[in-house]
Design a protein around this motif. Structure first.
Motif, short mmCIF file in Angstrom:
data_model
loop_
_atom_site.label_atom_id
_atom_site.label_comp_id
_atom_site.label_asym_id
_atom_site.label_seq_id
_atom_site.Cartn_x
_atom_site.Cartn_y
_atom_site.Cartn_z
N CYS A 1 3.14 7.11 -3.66
CA CYS A 1 4.63 6.43 -3.07
C CYS A 1 5.78 6.98 -2.43
O CYS A 1 5.88 6.48 -1.02
CB CYS A 1 4.48 5.28 -3.95
SG CYS A 1 2.79 3.80 -4.56
N ARG B 1 1.23 1.83 10.47
CA ARG B 1 0.40 1.78 9.13
C ARG B 1 0.25 4.13 9.35
O ARG B 1 -0.97 4.41 8.64
CB ARG B 1 -0.29 1.00 8.97
CG ARG B 1 -0.48 -0.03 8.74
CD ARG B 1 -1.81 -0.77 9.35
NE ARG B 1 -2.52 -0.57 10.30
CZ ARG B 1 -3.58 -1.24 10.67
NH1 ARG B 1 -4.34 -1.76 9.49
NH2 ARG B 1 -4.30 -1.60 12.01
N ARG C 1 -11.94 -0.42 -5.36
CA ARG C 1 -11.66 -1.79 -5.65
C ARG C 1 -11.99 -1.11 -6.81
O ARG C 1 -11.19 -1.79 -8.91
CB ARG C 1 -11.65 -2.90 -5.32
CG ARG C 1 -11.09 -3.04 -4.02
CD ARG C 1 -11.05 -4.07 -3.40
NE ARG C 1 -10.66 -3.96 -1.91
CZ ARG C 1 -10.92 -4.64 -0.87
NH1 ARG C 1 -11.89 -5.69 -1.28
NH2 ARG C 1 -10.07 -4.66 0.65
N THR D 1 0.30 8.27 -8.76
CA THR D 1 0.11 7.28 -7.60
C THR D 1 1.76 6.93 -7.33
O THR D 1 2.22 6.73 -5.96
CB THR D 1 -0.35 5.86 -9.16
OG1 THR D 1 -1.50 6.32 -8.77
CG2 THR D 1 0.46 4.72 -7.44
N PHE E 1 4.49 -0.55 -1.99
CA PHE E 1 3.86 -1.88 -2.66
C PHE E 1 4.09 -1.13 -4.39
O PHE E 1 4.37 -0.40 -4.63
CB PHE E 1 2.47 -1.75 -2.53
CG PHE E 1 1.44 -0.75 -2.96
CD1 PHE E 1 0.75 -0.58 -4.09
CD2 PHE E 1 0.79 0.63 -2.02
CE1 PHE E 1 0.47 0.75 -4.45
CE2 PHE E 1 0.11 1.81 -2.22
CZ PHE E 1 -0.27 1.86 -3.27
N ILE F 1 -4.37 6.17 -6.00
CA ILE F 1 -4.24 6.80 -5.19
C ILE F 1 -5.69 7.23 -4.72
O ILE F 1 -4.93 8.67 -4.94
CB ILE F 1 -2.85 6.62 -4.82
CG1 ILE F 1 -2.01 5.67 -4.28
CG2 ILE F 1 -3.06 6.60 -2.87
CD1 ILE F 1 -1.01 5.36 -3.58
N GLU G 1 -5.24 -1.80 2.23
CA GLU G 1 -4.61 -0.56 0.59
C GLU G 1 -4.91 -0.18 1.59
O GLU G 1 -4.61 1.41 1.12
CB GLU G 1 -5.43 -0.44 -0.45
CG GLU G 1 -7.33 -0.69 -0.08
CD GLU G 1 -8.19 -2.04 -0.55
OE1 GLU G 1 -8.91 -2.06 -0.08
OE2 GLU G 1 -7.96 -3.27 0.73
N SER H 1 -4.04 3.17 4.90
CA SER H 1 -3.02 3.36 5.78
C SER H 1 -3.84 4.63 6.22
O SER H 1 -4.86 5.30 5.62
CB SER H 1 -1.70 4.12 4.75
OG SER H 1 -1.07 3.13 3.86
N PRO I 1 -4.29 2.68 -12.18
CA PRO I 1 -4.04 2.66 -10.26
C PRO I 1 -3.35 4.04 -9.95
O PRO I 1 -3.93 4.95 -10.64
CB PRO I 1 -2.30 2.04 -10.60
CG PRO I 1 -1.41 2.14 -11.41
CD PRO I 1 -2.81 2.18 -12.78
N VAL J 1 -5.85 1.52 -5.76
CA VAL J 1 -5.08 0.73 -5.16
C VAL J 1 -5.17 0.81 -3.39
O VAL J 1 -4.18 -0.06 -3.28
CB VAL J 1 -3.65 0.57 -6.02
CG1 VAL J 1 -4.18 0.05 -7.31
CG2 VAL J 1 -3.30 1.46 -6.09
N HIS J 2 -4.94 2.20 -3.40
CA HIS J 2 -4.26 2.58 -1.92
C HIS J 2 -4.94 3.23 -1.39
O HIS J 2 -5.85 4.24 -2.56
CB HIS J 2 -2.64 2.81 -1.91
CG HIS J 2 -2.69 2.67 -0.87
ND1 HIS J 2 -2.16 1.25 -0.22
CD2 HIS J 2 -2.56 3.44 0.84
CE1 HIS J 2 -1.80 1.54 1.24
NE2 HIS J 2 -1.82 2.75 1.53
N LEU K 1 5.04 4.71 0.44
CA LEU K 1 4.36 3.42 0.23
C LEU K 1 5.17 2.37 -0.81
O LEU K 1 5.47 2.76 -1.46
CB LEU K 1 2.84 3.62 -0.29
CG LEU K 1 2.38 4.97 0.42
CD1 LEU K 1 0.61 4.91 -0.26
CD2 LEU K 1 1.38 4.50 1.47
#
Length: 262
Positions: free
Chosen positions: A253, A88, A27, A249, A260, A4, A56, A58, A2, A32-33, A258
Motif C-alpha cells: 500500500c 489505476r 479471493r 500488505t 483501501f 497482496i 482489486e 491495479s 490479507p 485483497v489486491h 493503495l
C-alpha cells in the motif's frame, strides 16, 4: 489474513478459459489486491479490461528488457501517455536489465534510463526486472540518482545474493520474493528473504510462472498461491504468516499508493 500479490500476468492466454474461477480462488485465499505487471504497451488495453472486471486489480505500464525489438523513438512518449491515461496505473514496469542471453545491453540500458525518467516525472514507483545484471543495474541506478534524482521501486521476483540484496536496500528499494523462495535449493534467495527489513518486504507469484512448493507440479501458477510464499517467508524469519501478510500488505500500500483499508 490479507495478502497482496504484487506481480501477476493474468492477461496471459492460459488464464482466459477460467479467469473467473481463478479470481474466486484468490479471493478465498485472502488476496485483497493484485498489481498487474506489463511486458509491453500493446498489453495495456487487455490489462485495463481485466481491471474493469476485477476492481482489486491495479496495474503498471512499461517495456520489458527482453522486448527491446519494440523499443523506438516514440515508445517513451507512448508509455508516459498510457501511464497518465488511467488512475489505476500505479507503477512503471516491468522494466530493467536481463543479461542472461542478451546481446543488446546498450539498448536495454537506454530503455531503462528513459523509463526511469518517466517514473520520476510522474511520481510513480518502478517494477524492476533484473537477471544476471545486478552489478550493472546498481551502477546505472546510482548514476541516475546522481544525474537525475532518486526513484522508488521494487526489485521483483528477486533471486540475488544477500550482498546484491543489500545494494538495492541501500538505494531504498523494496525486495519482492516469488515462489523461488519455496524451492529446496534456493539457498541464496532464502538467505536474502531472512535479511530484508520487514518494512521493505513484498511477496508475489509472477504467475503464471514459478509455481511454489507445494504446487510445483502445476504448470500454471496463480495469485491464490501467494499465500505459500508468505508461509515460507514466515518460516524463514521465525514469525507467523499473519505477520508477513499484514506487513507486506502495508508495504505494498505504501509503495504503490493503495488507499483501501487493511
Amino acid at each position: 489474513m490479507p495478502l497482496i500479490d504484487t506481480h501477476v500476468h493474468i492477461n496471459f492466454d492460459s488464464f482466459q478459459p477460467d479467469l473467473d474461477e481463478v479470481a474466486l480462488a484468490w479471493r478465498q485465499a485472502g488476496v485483497v489486491h493484485l498489481i498487474h505487471s506489463c511486458v509491453e504497451p500493446d498489453e495495456f488495453v487487455g490489462i485495463q479490461a481485466i481491471a474493469d472486471r476485477f476492481p482489486e486489480v491495479s496495474f503498471a505500464v512499461g517495456l520489458h528488457p527482453l522486448d527491446m525489438d519494440k523499443w523506438d523513438a516514440p515508445m517513451p512518449g507512448r508509455i508516459k501517455a498510457l501511464a497518465q491515461s488511467d488512475e489505476r496505473v500505479v507503477a512503471i514496469g516491468e522494466i530493467g536489465l536481463d543479461f542472461y542471453k542478451a546481446e543488446n545491453r546498450e539498448v536495454q540500458e537506454v530503455a531503462l534510463w528513459e523509463q526511469l525518467q518517466i517514473a520520476q516525472a510522474l511520481g510513480l514507483p518502478v517494477i524492476i526486472h533484473c537477471r544476471e545484471a545486478a552489478e550493472s543495474m546498481v551502477q546505472l541506478l546510482k548514476r541516475f540518482w546522481q544525474e537525475v534524482g532518486p526513484v522508488r521501486g521494487v526489485m521483483h521476483c528477486w533471486s540475488g545474493t544477500p550482498t546484491e540484496t543489500q545494494w538495492f536496500l541501500d538505494l531504498g528499494f523494496y525486495i519482492s520474493f516469488s515462489g523461488i523462495v519455496t524451492f529446496k535449493n534456493a539457498h541464496q534467495v532464502k538467505a536474502s528473504a531472512q535479511m530484508v527489513p520487514i518494512e521493505r518486504l513484498l511477496i508475489e507469484t509472477d504467475c503464471p510462472f514459478l509455481s511454489p512448493v507445494p504446487k510445483r507440479k502445476e504448470r500454471r501458477n496463480q495469485p491464490a498461491y501467494v499465500r505459500y510464499v508468505a508461509d515460507t517467508v514466515a518460516q524463514l524469519r521465525s514469525t507467523s504468516p499473519e505477520v508477513i501478510a499484514q506487513q507486506t500488505t502495508e508495504n505494498a500500500c505504501r509503495l504503490f499508493g493503495l488507499s483501501f483499508s487493511i
